[in-house]
Design a protein around this motif. Structure first.
Motif, PDB file in Angstrom:
ATOM      1  N   ALA A  16      -9.098  24.060  48.270  1.00  0.00           N
ATOM      2  CA  ALA A  16      -9.465  24.001  49.693  1.00  0.00           C
ATOM      3  C   ALA A  16     -10.576  22.989  49.932  1.00  0.00           C
ATOM      4  O   ALA A  16     -10.629  22.352  50.993  1.00  0.00           O
ATOM      5  CB  ALA A  16      -9.891  25.379  50.180  1.00  0.00           C
ATOM      6  N   ARG A  19      -8.783  19.776  50.316  1.00  0.00           N
ATOM      7  CA  ARG A  19      -8.095  19.786  51.617  1.00  0.00           C
ATOM      8  C   ARG A  19      -9.069  19.511  52.760  1.00  0.00           C
ATOM      9  O   ARG A  19      -8.793  18.699  53.655  1.00  0.00           O
ATOM     10  CB  ARG A  19      -7.413  21.129  51.838  1.00  0.00           C
ATOM     11  N   ASN A  20     -10.200  20.212  52.708  1.00  0.00           N
ATOM     12  CA  ASN A  20     -11.165  20.124  53.823  1.00  0.00           C
ATOM     13  C   ASN A  20     -11.847  18.758  53.897  1.00  0.00           C
ATOM     14  O   ASN A  20     -12.426  18.394  54.915  1.00  0.00           O
ATOM     15  CB  ASN A  20     -12.203  21.230  53.704  1.00  0.00           C
ATOM     16  N   LEU A  25      -3.962  19.680  56.002  1.00  0.00           N
ATOM     17  CA  LEU A  25      -3.323  20.866  55.420  1.00  0.00           C
ATOM     18  C   LEU A  25      -3.038  20.697  53.928  1.00  0.00           C
ATOM     19  O   LEU A  25      -2.594  21.619  53.259  1.00  0.00           O
ATOM     20  CB  LEU A  25      -1.998  21.154  56.163  1.00  0.00           C
ATOM     21  N   HIS A  26      -3.245  19.513  53.397  1.00  0.00           N
ATOM     22  CA  HIS A  26      -2.925  19.213  51.995  1.00  0.00           C
ATOM     23  C   HIS A  26      -4.187  18.877  51.201  1.00  0.00           C
ATOM     24  O   HIS A  26      -5.065  18.178  51.736  1.00  0.00           O
ATOM     25  CB  HIS A  26      -1.946  18.031  51.955  1.00  0.00           C
ATOM     26  N   PRO A  27      -4.292  19.389  49.968  1.00  0.00           N
ATOM     27  CA  PRO A  27      -3.423  20.334  49.260  1.00  0.00           C
ATOM     28  C   PRO A  27      -3.595  21.760  49.764  1.00  0.00           C
ATOM     29  O   PRO A  27      -4.703  22.165  50.139  1.00  0.00           O
ATOM     30  CB  PRO A  27      -3.866  20.192  47.804  1.00  0.00           C
ATOM     31  N   ASP A  28      -2.497  22.498  49.725  1.00  0.00           N
ATOM     32  CA  ASP A  28      -2.462  23.864  50.261  1.00  0.00           C
ATOM     33  C   ASP A  28      -2.877  24.871  49.185  1.00  0.00           C
ATOM     34  O   ASP A  28      -2.198  24.991  48.149  1.00  0.00           O
ATOM     35  CB  ASP A  28      -1.023  24.162  50.738  1.00  0.00           C
ATOM     36  N   HIS A  54     -14.926  25.995  52.037  1.00  0.00           N
ATOM     37  CA  HIS A  54     -13.644  25.708  51.391  1.00  0.00           C
ATOM     38  C   HIS A  54     -12.557  26.673  51.897  1.00  0.00           C
ATOM     39  O   HIS A  54     -11.833  26.326  52.814  1.00  0.00           O
ATOM     40  CB  HIS A  54     -13.725  25.662  49.855  1.00  0.00           C
ATOM     41  N   ASP A  59      -6.499  30.974  55.226  1.00  0.00           N
ATOM     42  CA  ASP A  59      -6.113  30.994  53.803  1.00  0.00           C
ATOM     43  C   ASP A  59      -6.063  32.439  53.293  1.00  0.00           C
ATOM     44  O   ASP A  59      -5.115  32.829  52.608  1.00  0.00           O
ATOM     45  CB  ASP A  59      -7.126  30.213  52.949  1.00  0.00           C
TER      46      ASP A  59
END
Ligand SMILES: CC(=O)[C@@H](O)[C@H](O)COP(=O)(O)O
Ligand SMILES: NCC(=O)COP(=O)(O)O
Length: 248
Positions: A16, A19-20, A25-28, A54, A59
């Motif tokens: 996360a 992603r952030n 949205l990736h990586p999930d 994160h 999530d």
């Protein structure tokens, strides 16, 4: 007496983090949880921090609803997090200390200093059928306090052991070994985690009364070089090697 089986909880916080970094949205993290399951993880750990740096609330909702592995929800001892835990009813909740200014978890929760406030909070989670663990230093006072507030599990903070070398690391390992024996003696379940890597995991995995290791940051980092499934499979192999011949 032979060592108990040793579970691997894969912490997906830092999937996360990546992603952030771009706000997309990736990586999930949920896809990472499925990959971890395919690689042999026994559980998924996720830390919903107060600042959501994160793992996000979404999530946690998706992990609670979409994965088959047991979810270990790491949370601060706050009403906000208790409400989220009671809403999603994860398999487990690990109560961890948090400071917004910290880069990562810096130590264990001072359970001994907060027995009166923690006892009812732990009781509400236990009554909801959630397996509660206290993330603490390898300190007999903290172990006994965790028992006193009704927590069935403790997770020993391995950060100081991982962050040092030489005599200091040896001293931290001795502290963890002594604490793990005490945990078993007082009838609690013993877990360990924070900072563990391929280089540091085996002496901890060889402690027979520790039954779960939660490992994340290193696995996600190593995944950049060898892939996430290979990273998990290698960690599992090191844990199994260490476990052979480990006593209780
Ligand atoms: C409690 C613990 O050791 C891990 O969950 C760790 O907190 C990972 O998250 P951070 O890297 O944000 O501290
Ligand atoms: N509680 C420890 C954990 O979940 C993972 O910690 P780290 O391996 O990310 O340092």
């Amino acid at each position: 007496m032979s060592a108990l089986p040793l579970r691997l909880g894969v912490n997906i916080d830092h999937v996360a983090t990546i992603r952030n970094a771009r706000g997309g949205l990736h990586p999930d993290p949920v896809r990472a949880a499925h990959l971890a399951a395919a690689a042999g993880a026994d559980g998924i750990t996720a830390h919903l921090r107060e600042d959501r740096r994160h793992i996000s609330d979404r999530d946690i909702e998706r992990l609670a609803n979409e994965i088959q592995l047991p979810l270990n929800f790491e949370m601060a001892a706050t009403e906000e997090m208790v409400a989220i835990a009671l809403r999603h009813r994860p398999h487990a909740a690990c109560i961890v200390p948090e400071k917004r200014e910290e880069r990562t978890t810096e130590g264990g929760l001072d359970v001994a200093g907060h027995i009166d406030s923690l006892r009812p909070l732990v009781g509400r989670l236990v009554d909801a059928g959630i397996r509660v663990s206290m993330f603490i230093e390898a300190d007999p006072r903290q172990l006994d306090a965790s028992k006193a507030i009704g927590a069935p599990v403790v997770e020993l903070h391995t950060g100081a052991y991982c962050d040092h070398d030489g005599a200091t690391r040896d001293g931290e390992l001795a502290r963890i070994r002594t604490a793990a024996a005490h945990v078993a003696a007082i009838g609690l379940e013993c877990h360990a985690g924070h900072g563990l890597s391929f280089d540091t995991v085996k002496p901890i995995a060889a402690i027979g009364s520790i039954v779960e290791l939660n490992i994340g940051h290193f696995l996600v980092g190593e995944a950049i070089f060898i892939g996430f499934e290979a990273s998990i499979r290698h960690m599992r192999a090191l844990m199994d090697e260490a476990r052979k011949g480990a006593g209780r």
